[in-house]
Motif scaffolding. Structure first.
Motif, PDB file in Angstrom:
ATOM      1  N   MET A   1      39.572 -10.153  86.630  1.00  0.00           N
ATOM      2  CA  MET A   1      38.832  -8.956  86.932  1.00  0.00           C
ATOM      3  C   MET A   1      39.807  -7.870  87.354  1.00  0.00           C
ATOM      4  O   MET A   1      40.729  -8.101  88.100  1.00  0.00           O
ATOM      5  CB  MET A   1      37.849  -9.205  88.069  1.00  0.00           C
ATOM      6  N   CYS A   2      39.562  -6.691  86.843  1.00  0.00           N
ATOM      7  CA  CYS A   2      40.340  -5.532  87.221  1.00  0.00           C
ATOM      8  C   CYS A   2      39.365  -4.368  87.346  1.00  0.00           C
ATOM      9  O   CYS A   2      38.512  -4.184  86.476  1.00  0.00           O
ATOM     10  CB  CYS A   2      41.395  -5.259  86.141  1.00  0.00           C
ATOM     11  N   TRP A   3      39.445  -3.620  88.437  1.00  0.00           N
ATOM     12  CA  TRP A   3      38.559  -2.483  88.564  1.00  0.00           C
ATOM     13  C   TRP A   3      39.276  -1.349  89.258  1.00  0.00           C
ATOM     14  O   TRP A   3      40.255  -1.558  89.973  1.00  0.00           O
ATOM     15  CB  TRP A   3      37.257  -2.846  89.262  1.00  0.00           C
ATOM     16  N   GLY A   4      38.800  -0.151  89.000  1.00  0.00           N
ATOM     17  CA  GLY A   4      39.378   1.013  89.632  1.00  0.00           C
ATOM     18  C   GLY A   4      38.350   2.116  89.719  1.00  0.00           C
ATOM     19  O   GLY A   4      37.420   2.197  88.916  1.00  0.00           O
ATOM     20  N   GLU A   5      38.547   2.964  90.708  1.00  0.00           N
ATOM     21  CA  GLU A   5      37.633   4.068  90.949  1.00  0.00           C
ATOM     22  C   GLU A   5      38.403   5.379  90.928  1.00  0.00           C
ATOM     23  O   GLU A   5      39.503   5.467  91.488  1.00  0.00           O
ATOM     24  CB  GLU A   5      36.973   3.874  92.313  1.00  0.00           C
ATOM     25  N   SER A   6      37.855   6.380  90.278  1.00  0.00           N
ATOM     26  CA  SER A   6      38.462   7.700  90.160  1.00  0.00           C
ATOM     27  C   SER A   6      39.834   7.568  89.502  1.00  0.00           C
ATOM     28  O   SER A   6      39.919   7.017  88.407  1.00  0.00           O
ATOM     29  CB  SER A   6      38.528   8.376  91.531  1.00  0.00           C
ATOM     30  N   SER A   7      40.892   8.030  90.145  1.00  0.00           N
ATOM     31  CA  SER A   7      42.211   7.909  89.507  1.00  0.00           C
ATOM     32  C   SER A   7      42.651   6.458  89.391  1.00  0.00           C
ATOM     33  O   SER A   7      43.448   6.117  88.516  1.00  0.00           O
ATOM     34  CB  SER A   7      43.256   8.738  90.256  1.00  0.00           C
ATOM     35  N   GLY A   8      42.128   5.585  90.237  1.00  0.00           N
ATOM     36  CA  GLY A   8      42.429   4.162  90.122  1.00  0.00           C
ATOM     37  C   GLY A   8      41.873   3.549  88.847  1.00  0.00           C
ATOM     38  O   GLY A   8      42.348   2.509  88.378  1.00  0.00           O
ATOM     39  N   ALA A   9      40.875   4.205  88.262  1.00  0.00           N
ATOM     40  CA  ALA A   9      40.325   3.731  86.995  1.00  0.00           C
ATOM     41  C   ALA A   9      41.372   3.816  85.887  1.00  0.00           C
ATOM     42  O   ALA A   9      41.368   3.002  84.962  1.00  0.00           O
ATOM     43  CB  ALA A   9      39.080   4.529  86.619  1.00  0.00           C
ATOM     44  N   TRP A  10      42.267   4.784  85.988  1.00  0.00           N
ATOM     45  CA  TRP A  10      43.345   4.909  85.006  1.00  0.00           C
ATOM     46  C   TRP A  10      44.255   3.677  85.081  1.00  0.00           C
ATOM     47  O   TRP A  10      44.623   3.107  84.064  1.00  0.00           O
ATOM     48  CB  TRP A  10      44.130   6.194  85.262  1.00  0.00           C
ATOM     49  N   HIS A  11      44.582   3.243  86.273  1.00  0.00           N
ATOM     50  CA  HIS A  11      45.439   2.060  86.439  1.00  0.00           C
ATOM     51  C   HIS A  11      44.751   0.810  85.903  1.00  0.00           C
ATOM     52  O   HIS A  11      45.381  -0.016  85.224  1.00  0.00           O
ATOM     53  CB  HIS A  11      45.803   1.881  87.911  1.00  0.00           C
ATOM     54  N   ALA A  12      43.464   0.663  86.192  1.00  0.00           N
ATOM     55  CA  ALA A  12      42.714  -0.489  85.676  1.00  0.00           C
ATOM     56  C   ALA A  12      42.651  -0.450  84.154  1.00  0.00           C
ATOM     57  O   ALA A  12      42.771  -1.490  83.491  1.00  0.00           O
ATOM     58  CB  ALA A  12      41.300  -0.502  86.265  1.00  0.00           C
ATOM     59  N   THR A  13      42.497   0.743  83.595  1.00  0.00           N
ATOM     60  CA  THR A  13      42.466   0.894  82.140  1.00  0.00           C
ATOM     61  C   THR A  13      43.786   0.474  81.530  1.00  0.00           C
ATOM     62  O   THR A  13      43.818  -0.235  80.510  1.00  0.00           O
ATOM     63  CB  THR A  13      42.141   2.354  81.758  1.00  0.00           C
ATOM     64  N   LEU A  14      44.890   0.885  82.128  1.00  0.00           N
ATOM     65  CA  LEU A  14      46.211   0.507  81.620  1.00  0.00           C
ATOM     66  C   LEU A  14      46.407  -1.004  81.667  1.00  0.00           C
ATOM     67  O   LEU A  14      46.978  -1.585  80.741  1.00  0.00           O
ATOM     68  CB  LEU A  14      47.318   1.226  82.401  1.00  0.00           C
ATOM     69  N   ALA A  15      45.937  -1.635  82.736  1.00  0.00           N
ATOM     70  CA  ALA A  15      46.040  -3.096  82.827  1.00  0.00           C
ATOM     71  C   ALA A  15      45.249  -3.750  81.700  1.00  0.00           C
ATOM     72  O   ALA A  15      45.732  -4.682  81.044  1.00  0.00           O
ATOM     73  CB  ALA A  15      45.538  -3.581  84.181  1.00  0.00           C
TER      74      ALA A  15
END
Length: 173
Positions: A1-15
């Motif tokens: 599982m990988c999740w991110g919110e706001s700018s953290g969503a970019w990091h989760a997307t890259l993963a």
């Protein structure tokens, strides 16, 4: 599982994009600039707010991002402390069509229906065209801070998604 919110969503997307074999699923909350472009007017307003880093400036930005929700002292202190942080992965940008089409992990994207920094309608349309297996949830009347506005609904949706896609995760603890 990988999740991110706001700018953290970019990091989760890259993963999810570059380490799909290590990610069971990806959940994105208000992934501004990842699926669909952030509106120019929102970028200009964020830049303007960035020049006013007083408590009053932070209050105004928070009210603009999520009307009716007041930043706590801890949230404001955290936001101030993060001002000098520079993202090594760069700022979010919309995935190219080929990147979106090749995205392997199951994807859940959650949006505030009244978000000023995301375009949930454009994101839903783009995901339907390029990654039809993606799940999109839009919460009407909520803004960029959708998880803070309707936490029970958002977390229940994420847990339901995880229960279907992350077989190694035990959600009954």
């Amino acid at each position: 599982m990988c999740w991110g919110e706001s700018s953290g969503a970019w990091h989760a997307t890259l993963a999810g994009l570059h380490a799909a074999d290590r990610v069971a699923s990806v959940s994105l909350i208000e992934p501004n600039g990842v699926i669909a472009r952030t509106p120019w007017r929102a970028l200009l307003k964020v830049i303007r707010f960035g020049g006013n880093t007083t408590d009053e400036g932070w209050r105004k930005m928070a009210e603009w991002l999520t009307p009716g929700v007041t930043m706590t002292d801890v949230e404001r202190a955290t936001a101030k402390a993060s001002q000098g942080y520079r993202i090594a992965a760069g700022w979010a940008r919309p995935l190219k069509d080929a990147e979106l089409e090749s995205f392997a992990p199951p994807l859940l994207a959650i949006y505030g229906g009244a978000s000023v920094v995301s375009d949930p309608v454009a994101a839903r349309r783009r995901l339907a065209e390029r990654l039809p297996s993606a799940e999109v949830e839009v919460y009407p009347g909520t803004g960029h801070g959708v998880r803070g506005q309707v936490p029970d609904e958002v977390m229940a949706r994420i847990v339901e998604f995880l229960a279907r896609h992350d077989t190694a995760v035990r959600l009954d603890r």
